[in-house]
Design an enzyme around this catalytic site. Sequence first.
Site, mmCIF file in Angstrom:
data_model
loop_
_atom_site.group_PDB
_atom_site.id
_atom_site.type_symbol
_atom_site.label_atom_id
_atom_site.label_comp_id
_atom_site.label_asym_id
_atom_site.label_seq_id
_atom_site.Cartn_x
_atom_site.Cartn_y
_atom_site.Cartn_z
ATOM 1 N N ASN A 397 0.872 -1.240 -0.010
ATOM 2 C CA ASN A 397 0.157 0.138 0.060
ATOM 3 C C ASN A 397 1.059 1.235 0.115
ATOM 4 O OD1 ASN A 397 -1.945 2.039 0.462
ATOM 5 N ND2 ASN A 397 -3.089 0.925 1.977
ATOM 6 N N ASP A 398 1.367 1.676 1.157
ATOM 7 C CA ASP A 398 1.997 2.918 1.040
ATOM 8 C C ASP A 398 3.291 3.164 0.271
ATOM 9 O OD1 ASP A 398 0.339 3.730 3.197
ATOM 10 O OD2 ASP A 398 1.670 3.042 4.945
ATOM 11 N N VAL A 399 4.006 1.894 0.157
ATOM 12 C CA VAL A 399 5.115 1.962 -1.181
ATOM 13 C C VAL A 399 4.796 2.375 -2.469
ATOM 14 C CG1 VAL A 399 6.457 0.527 0.566
ATOM 15 C CG2 VAL A 399 5.256 -0.424 -1.306
#
Lengths: 472, 115
Positions: A397-399
Site C-alpha cells: 500500500n504505502d510504498v
Amino acid sequence: MNGFDSVTHLIYLAVAACFVLGLHFMNSPATARRGSQLSAAAMTVGIVTTIAVLAKAHVITGTGVAVLASGLLIGGAVGLWMARTVQMTQMPQLVSLFNAAGGGAATLVAFVAILAEPGGINHANSTVVVATLLDVAIGCVTFSGSIIAAGKLHGVVPGQPLIFKGSRAVSIVLALVVVAGAITLLTGHGGMPVLVAIAVAALGFGVTMVLPIGGADMPVVISLLNAFTGIAVAMAGFALDSLVLITAGALVGASGGILTKLMADAMNRSLMAIMLGGFGTSDTAVGAVTAASGAPVRQSSADDIAIQLAYAERVVIVPGYGLAAAQAQHELVALANALEAHGVSVSYAIHPVAGRMPGHMNVLLAEANVSYEAMRDLDEANAELPIADVALIVGANDVTNPAARRPGSPIFGMPILDVDKARSVLVIKRSMGHGYAGLDNELYNDPKTGMFFADAKAGLAALSAALKEYVH
Amino acid sequence: MTPALFADLAVFVLALLVGIEVISKVPATLHTPLMSAANAIHGIVVVGAMIVAAATDTVPGYILAFVAAVFAAMNVVGGYVVTDRMLGMFRQRPVAKAPVAAAPVAATDSVEAGA
C-alpha cells in the site's frame, strides 16, 4: 606470553578477521552463502580453540565440564531444531528469539564471572565493574525486549501499541533504578543484591520499552535489539578480557545499528519516533470496503485481470506486507510461472521494506523458487515500471502511494515504487483499509487502476484459475 | 587507564568502524539474512560462557553457567543454521527452464497487449 598463548591469540585474531570477511561476502547474493559458511567455520575454530585453552589450563572442574557440555548440547539441539523447522514467514520472530538467547547468555556470563571473583563485585577492578554493569543492563533489556518483540510478531502479545496509564512513569522509574544501582556499585557500595536489582529493573524496562511500539515497527526494534546484544557481548569481552568477544560484539553492534538506520530511513520514520511508540497498527488489516475519500474506485474481476495479464508483454509484480501476512507467495509464483509459460515477461519489484523486515520478501520469494535475477530493487524497478504493461500490486500500500512525491504529505520523501507510470495498475487488496501510515492511497482513484478486493491467497488462486480458463 | 584496557578500547572502536563500513555496502535484498548472520556472530558469547564455566566452582555459579551455555549454544547453532537455510534459497535462474517457457508462446503472444 608463551608459545601456546601466542598461537591461541593468533587463532582468535584470525577468527575475528573471518567474521569481517564473512560479512563482506554478504555484499552479493552469489557469495553470501559462502560468507555465512566462512563465519560459521570461524566460530567452530574459536570454540575448539577455547576448549584447548581450558583443557591446557586444567582449571575447569569435573562438574564444570559436565555442566558446560550438557548445556551446550541441549542449547545446540534446541537451536538446531528451531532453525530447521521454522517457516520462512516466521523468520523475524525466530531471529528475535535467538537474539534474546544471546542477550540472556551475555548477562549470565557477567553474573558467573562476578560470582567467581574473590570478594565479589566490590573487589573487582573498575574496568570489570563498568563492563559488568553495561553488560547486565543492556543484556537484560534485549532479553525481555526481544521476547516481547517476538511475541508481538507471532501474535502471542497484541500487535497494537499497548499503552497503559502511567506506563511512561514506570519506564522512567525502572531506568532510574538502573542508574541508581550503577552509581551505588561504582562508588564501591552494595554488592550482588544491587546487581540483581539492576538486572530486574532492566528486564522490566525491556518490556515497557517494546510494549508501546506497534507490530509494524517491530523489525526496526529487533534490529536495534540485535545491535544491543552485540554491545552487551563486547562488554562481556571487556569483563573477561577477551579480544574475540570485543571484536565480534562491536561488529554486530555496528552492523545492527546501521541496519536499524537503513530500515527506519526506508520507512521514512525517525528512530526516536519509533521508540516513543504509539504508532503503527496490528498485523491484521480490518475494515470493510470503504472509499474514504469519496473518489470513484474501479473494481475489477478475476476474469478481467486474467485477460489483462495474459495480453501483457511485461508484468511487474509488487508484493507487499499483505502477501507475507497471507503466506501467499507460492500462489503468487504459480501465477507468475503460468504467465511466463504464456510468454509474458514477469519481474518482481521489491521495496526495501516489503514483507516484515528489509529483505524478507526476497527470502519469501526465494523460498518459492524465484531466482534472484527476477527480483528488482527500488531503482531497477522504477526504471522498468514505465515500460511495463501491467503493475500487479499484491498486498502493498504505502510504498506505492504517489502522495509521497508531494511536499506536505505525511509520507513526503519516502522512496516509493512508481507503479502509476505503468500502462495499467491492478491492485489485489483485502479492503480499502489504510496501510501502515494511515493514509488514503491516491493510486486507487487513478482511472487506470483496477481494484480486486480479496485476500492475497484466495485472490491469487482465483486469478490463476481464471488465467488457466483463458489461455487454454 | 592501563595499556591493556587501552588496547581493548582501541580494538572495540576500530571494530565498530569496520562493522559500519562492511555493512553499508550490503544490498537490501540481503538485509534479512544479514541480520540473521550478525545475530549468529554475537553467538561468540558461547566462548565467554565456556570461560566463566571454567572459573566457577559454586552451585549458583554452575546453575547460571548451565543456563548461559544453553542460551549461547541456541544462539550460535540456530543462528548459523537458519542463515544458511535462507541463503540456500537464493539461487540463480535454473538453466533448464528457458526452453520450456519458450514453447507454448507463439499462438497468443503475437496479440498486442491491449491493456
